[in-house]
Design an enzyme around this catalytic site. Structure first.
Site, short mmCIF file in Angstrom:
data_model
loop_
_atom_site.label_atom_id
_atom_site.label_comp_id
_atom_site.label_asym_id
_atom_site.label_seq_id
_atom_site.Cartn_x
_atom_site.Cartn_y
_atom_site.Cartn_z
N ARG A 141 -88.23 -11.66 -1.92
CA ARG A 141 -89.19 -10.71 -2.50
C ARG A 141 -88.48 -9.45 -2.97
O ARG A 141 -87.62 -8.92 -2.26
CB ARG A 141 -90.26 -10.35 -1.46
CG ARG A 141 -91.10 -11.53 -1.06
CD ARG A 141 -92.25 -11.13 -0.14
NE ARG A 141 -92.91 -12.31 0.37
CZ ARG A 141 -93.79 -13.04 -0.32
NH1 ARG A 141 -94.11 -12.68 -1.56
NH2 ARG A 141 -94.34 -14.11 0.22
N ASP A 142 -88.88 -9.00 -4.15
CA ASP A 142 -88.32 -7.74 -4.67
C ASP A 142 -88.78 -6.58 -3.79
O ASP A 142 -89.94 -6.51 -3.38
CB ASP A 142 -88.77 -7.53 -6.13
CG ASP A 142 -87.94 -6.47 -6.82
OD1 ASP A 142 -87.18 -6.83 -7.74
OD2 ASP A 142 -88.04 -5.28 -6.44
N VAL A 166 -78.73 -4.33 -10.83
CA VAL A 166 -77.90 -5.03 -9.84
C VAL A 166 -77.09 -6.08 -10.60
O VAL A 166 -77.66 -6.96 -11.25
CB VAL A 166 -78.76 -5.70 -8.74
CG1 VAL A 166 -77.87 -6.46 -7.77
CG2 VAL A 166 -79.59 -4.66 -7.98
N HIS A 196 -79.77 -12.47 -11.67
CA HIS A 196 -81.02 -12.75 -10.97
C HIS A 196 -82.14 -12.93 -11.97
O HIS A 196 -82.16 -12.30 -13.02
CB HIS A 196 -81.38 -11.64 -9.98
CG HIS A 196 -81.35 -10.26 -10.55
ND1 HIS A 196 -80.16 -9.58 -10.75
CD2 HIS A 196 -82.33 -9.45 -10.99
CE1 HIS A 196 -80.43 -8.40 -11.28
NE2 HIS A 196 -81.74 -8.29 -11.45
N MET A 197 -83.05 -13.79 -11.61
CA MET A 197 -84.24 -14.04 -12.40
C MET A 197 -85.42 -13.44 -11.65
O MET A 197 -85.60 -13.70 -10.46
CB MET A 197 -84.41 -15.55 -12.56
CG MET A 197 -85.62 -15.98 -13.34
SD MET A 197 -85.73 -17.79 -13.34
CE MET A 197 -84.48 -18.19 -14.55
N HIS A 198 -86.20 -12.59 -12.35
CA HIS A 198 -87.44 -12.07 -11.77
C HIS A 198 -88.55 -13.08 -12.03
O HIS A 198 -88.73 -13.52 -13.18
CB HIS A 198 -87.86 -10.76 -12.45
CG HIS A 198 -86.92 -9.62 -12.28
ND1 HIS A 198 -87.15 -8.56 -11.44
CD2 HIS A 198 -85.74 -9.34 -12.90
CE1 HIS A 198 -86.17 -7.69 -11.54
NE2 HIS A 198 -85.30 -8.13 -12.42
P1 5GP Z 1 -82.72 -5.49 -12.31
O1 5GP Z 1 -83.21 -4.08 -12.59
O2 5GP Z 1 -81.22 -5.52 -12.09
O3 5GP Z 1 -83.17 -6.50 -13.32
O4 5GP Z 1 -83.44 -5.93 -10.97
C1 5GP Z 1 -82.96 -5.58 -9.71
C2 5GP Z 1 -84.12 -5.70 -8.78
O5 5GP Z 1 -83.61 -5.68 -7.46
C3 5GP Z 1 -85.11 -4.53 -8.88
O6 5GP Z 1 -86.39 -5.04 -9.24
C4 5GP Z 1 -85.09 -3.92 -7.48
O7 5GP Z 1 -86.36 -3.49 -7.04
C5 5GP Z 1 -84.52 -5.04 -6.62
N1 5GP Z 1 -83.78 -4.58 -5.47
C6 5GP Z 1 -82.85 -3.58 -5.43
N2 5GP Z 1 -82.35 -3.45 -4.20
C7 5GP Z 1 -82.99 -4.39 -3.43
C8 5GP Z 1 -82.88 -4.73 -2.05
O8 5GP Z 1 -82.11 -4.17 -1.26
N3 5GP Z 1 -83.68 -5.74 -1.60
C9 5GP Z 1 -84.55 -6.39 -2.44
N4 5GP Z 1 -85.30 -7.36 -1.88
N5 5GP Z 1 -84.66 -6.11 -3.75
C10 5GP Z 1 -83.89 -5.11 -4.24
#
Ligand code: 5GP
Ligand code: ZN
Length: 115
Positions: free
Chosen positions: A30-31, A97, A101-103
């Site tokens: 989970r995000d 990050v 990763h795929m949301h």
């Molecule tokens: P991006 O912005 O790189 O596409 O997505 C990174 C996602 O990682 C964000 O939606 C953020 O909320 C999530 N995220 C960042 N740190 C953590 C963490 O420590 N644990 C979890 N479960 N999600 C995280």
């Protein structure tokens, strides 16, 4: 695996995350800052920084990410109503990050085009 990478650390279970699925190749959790009632991140256990770093050898891994997304959508009862899969590549697109990763976002309606 990368020592300092947050998602590698989650994959090694050094950092807690709400894991919803795991197999030999992928992990889904989970995000921490959900943008929809269902917001799950699906990652390869292998460290790949961005879509730009994908190579032919990752082809099977990519199919595993999509197959996992479809399974998680079914498991969370959003498959029929619809859901969104998002992969941000590089900071300009919102990647924060640098571990691929795929949301998977579901449980609400989505607009197009995204912001
Ligand atoms: P991006 O912005 O790189 O596409 O997505 C990174 C996602 O990682 C964000 O939606 C953020 O909320 C999530 N995220 C960042 N740190 C953590 C963490 O420590 N644990 C979890 N479960 N999600 C995280
Ligand atoms: Zn990593």
């Amino acid at each position: 695996m990368s020592d300092q990478c947050l998602f590698c650390r989650i994959a090694r279970r050094e950092v807690d995350a709400g894991v919803v699925f795991e197999d030999d190749a992928v992990l889904a959790f989970r995000d921490i800052n959900p943008q929809a009632p269902v917001h799950v991140l699906i990652i390869p256990k292998q460290h790949v920084a961005t879509v730009n770093d994908l190579r032919d050898e990752h082809a099977e891994l990519l199919s595993r990410l999509f197959l996992t997304a479809a399974k998680i959508a079914r498991d969370h009862d959003v498959a029929d109503e619809g859901y969104r899969l998002v992969v941000n590549c590089q900071e300009g697109a919102g990647q924060s990050v640098f571990h691929l990763h795929m949301h998977l976002l579901g449980g609400r309606t989505f607009r197009w085009p995204p912001g």
